[in-house]
Design a protein around this motif. Sequence first.
Motif, PDB file in Angstrom:
ATOM      1  N   SER A  95     -13.038 -50.056  31.140  1.00 35.49           N
ATOM      2  CA  SER A  95     -12.924 -51.249  31.972  1.00 35.49           C
ATOM      3  C   SER A  95     -14.256 -51.459  32.675  1.00 35.49           C
ATOM      4  CB  SER A  95     -11.804 -51.104  33.010  1.00 35.49           C
ATOM      5  OG  SER A  95     -11.848 -52.167  33.954  1.00 35.49           O
ATOM      6  N   LEU A  96     -14.925 -52.546  32.364  1.00 31.83           N
ATOM      7  CA  LEU A  96     -16.210 -52.827  32.993  1.00 31.83           C
ATOM      8  C   LEU A  96     -16.050 -53.009  34.496  1.00 31.83           C
ATOM      9  CD1 LEU A  96     -19.233 -53.343  32.656  1.00 31.83           C
ATOM     10  CD2 LEU A  96     -18.707 -55.769  32.270  1.00 31.83           C
ATOM     11  N   GLY A  97     -14.933 -53.609  34.914  1.00 37.59           N
ATOM     12  CA  GLY A  97     -14.692 -53.837  36.336  1.00 37.59           C
ATOM     13  C   GLY A  97     -13.997 -52.692  37.041  1.00 37.59           C
ATOM     14  N   SER A 101      -5.511 -51.608  33.583  1.00 38.54           N
ATOM     15  CA  SER A 101      -5.282 -50.515  32.630  1.00 38.54           C
ATOM     16  C   SER A 101      -6.433 -50.348  31.655  1.00 38.54           C
ATOM     17  CB  SER A 101      -3.987 -50.761  31.851  1.00 38.54           C
ATOM     18  OG  SER A 101      -4.066 -51.984  31.131  1.00 38.54           O
ATOM     19  N   GLY A 102      -7.309 -51.367  31.559  1.00 41.53           N
ATOM     20  CA  GLY A 102      -8.456 -51.275  30.676  1.00 41.53           C
ATOM     21  C   GLY A 102      -8.101 -51.474  29.210  1.00 41.53           C
ATOM     22  N   LEU A 294       0.445 -39.123  37.498  1.00 41.32           N
ATOM     23  CA  LEU A 294      -0.175 -40.444  37.396  1.00 41.32           C
ATOM     24  C   LEU A 294       0.276 -41.132  36.114  1.00 41.32           C
ATOM     25  CD1 LEU A 294      -3.866 -39.431  38.245  1.00 41.32           C
ATOM     26  CD2 LEU A 294      -2.239 -40.499  39.817  1.00 41.32           C
ATOM     27  N   GLU A 295       0.524 -42.421  36.191  1.00 42.25           N
ATOM     28  CA  GLU A 295       0.796 -43.185  34.980  1.00 42.25           C
ATOM     29  C   GLU A 295      -0.513 -43.415  34.241  1.00 42.25           C
ATOM     30  OE1 GLU A 295       3.341 -46.606  34.968  1.00 42.25           O
ATOM     31  OE2 GLU A 295       4.241 -46.027  36.890  1.00 42.25           O
ATOM     32  N   ALA A 296      -0.497 -43.162  32.940  1.00 41.28           N
ATOM     33  CA  ALA A 296      -1.719 -43.310  32.156  1.00 41.28           C
ATOM     34  C   ALA A 296      -2.241 -44.747  32.193  1.00 41.28           C
ATOM     35  CB  ALA A 296      -1.476 -42.874  30.714  1.00 41.28           C
ATOM     36  N   ASN A 297      -1.335 -45.709  32.239  1.00 38.85           N
ATOM     37  CA  ASN A 297      -1.742 -47.115  32.244  1.00 38.85           C
ATOM     38  C   ASN A 297      -2.067 -47.641  33.637  1.00 38.85           C
ATOM     39  OD1 ASN A 297      -1.750 -47.765  29.476  1.00 38.85           O
ATOM     40  ND2 ASN A 297       0.485 -47.876  29.479  1.00 38.85           N
ATOM     41  N   MET A 298      -2.056 -46.766  34.632  1.00 33.93           N
ATOM     42  CA  MET A 298      -2.533 -47.115  35.973  1.00 33.93           C
ATOM     43  C   MET A 298      -3.599 -46.100  36.357  1.00 33.93           C
ATOM     44  SD  MET A 298       1.074 -48.135  37.852  1.00 33.93           S
ATOM     45  CE  MET A 298       0.222 -48.602  39.364  1.00 33.93           C
TER      46      MET A 298
END
Length: 346
Positions: A95-97, A101-102, A294-298
Amino acid sequence: MACEQKGHLAQNSWYSDFSRFRDLEDDETLVEARKMVDADGDDLGIFFVDLRDEAPPCEVEVLEECCRGMSFKDVEEGIDKAGYRRAVWLDDRYSLGLEGSGDTRQYENPLTATGLKRALGRLRFNHDYLPDAARRLIYITDLDPACIYALAGTASCHQAPVLRNAIYKHLAFHTSIAVKIPSAGFLTFQLDLHLPFFLLRKSTPPEQSTRKVNTKPRRRWTDVSFLKIDTSELQDQKPKEMWGIHESQISCVVAGSDDWRWVGYGFVDTEIDGFLTDSTEDDLSFDKIAAGALEANMPIWKPRDYWLKLFEVRVGQVRNEWEYLVHKVEFGVNKYVRGQTRNTPQ
């Protein structure tokens, strides 16, 4: 922090260089680079010996003993444990920003060592159709020779020294909580968390391995059934189960060049986290290095923040195990003392 000044050191003692995107080309593996200068030995030998300064003898001995009976060809072709022991969880995203979740590479976790080698063998950056694996998480249970070969054969020049050190400390049952920044060369960071401790469990005694190939790190087990620490004599007793103290190790290392490009390694014994093959699809959607906290998508995008979360989760886990061990051993000792007192002639 004893290291040469590079860039501007911020008030919170973190180099400002780490907080800006640095276009680091880091796709060439160490093994490939060394072979181009006529390095001798197989891929594992090349990986564990630095041309400038040979690895310490103890480090070489530990790795040679662990990896006996395995070859890089076995991992490439999926022979024996390399092809069917599914012990790896891999998460690659970008994720550039540094938000959301990227963009994510899709994997069928858990992976085999052969699957890991193939995944890591793809270009990490500037792939034709896959997103950059800028933030890479690699979690392995019971680190074995096949996984070590997969990591060694695909490690980049900048990641190789970190990985060598992480593997050695995990196998050798070493303690390390440290922030490392080299005093020379390209500016990088390494955040270490190696926690050896003891687990008290009731189980069947581990069998002495007679295999030609190791299946997990060697850990000592001590029979403490003499303490009689069952809280009730009426508890269900499974055949051949007894109380024992296991050596156990959690190793979490985060290393990279900036907030965008870093790798997190997690090596954990199955006595702590269990087998990945027992995980449900929902379980695998959570970050395994962080013990599923941790959730992988967060994702936590910044490496320092991520490492601090790992520290919080894993140190809490170790504290709970120590408290349980002390509680049960105290119970057993007190029970023994009371029994001796009752049996003493008045």
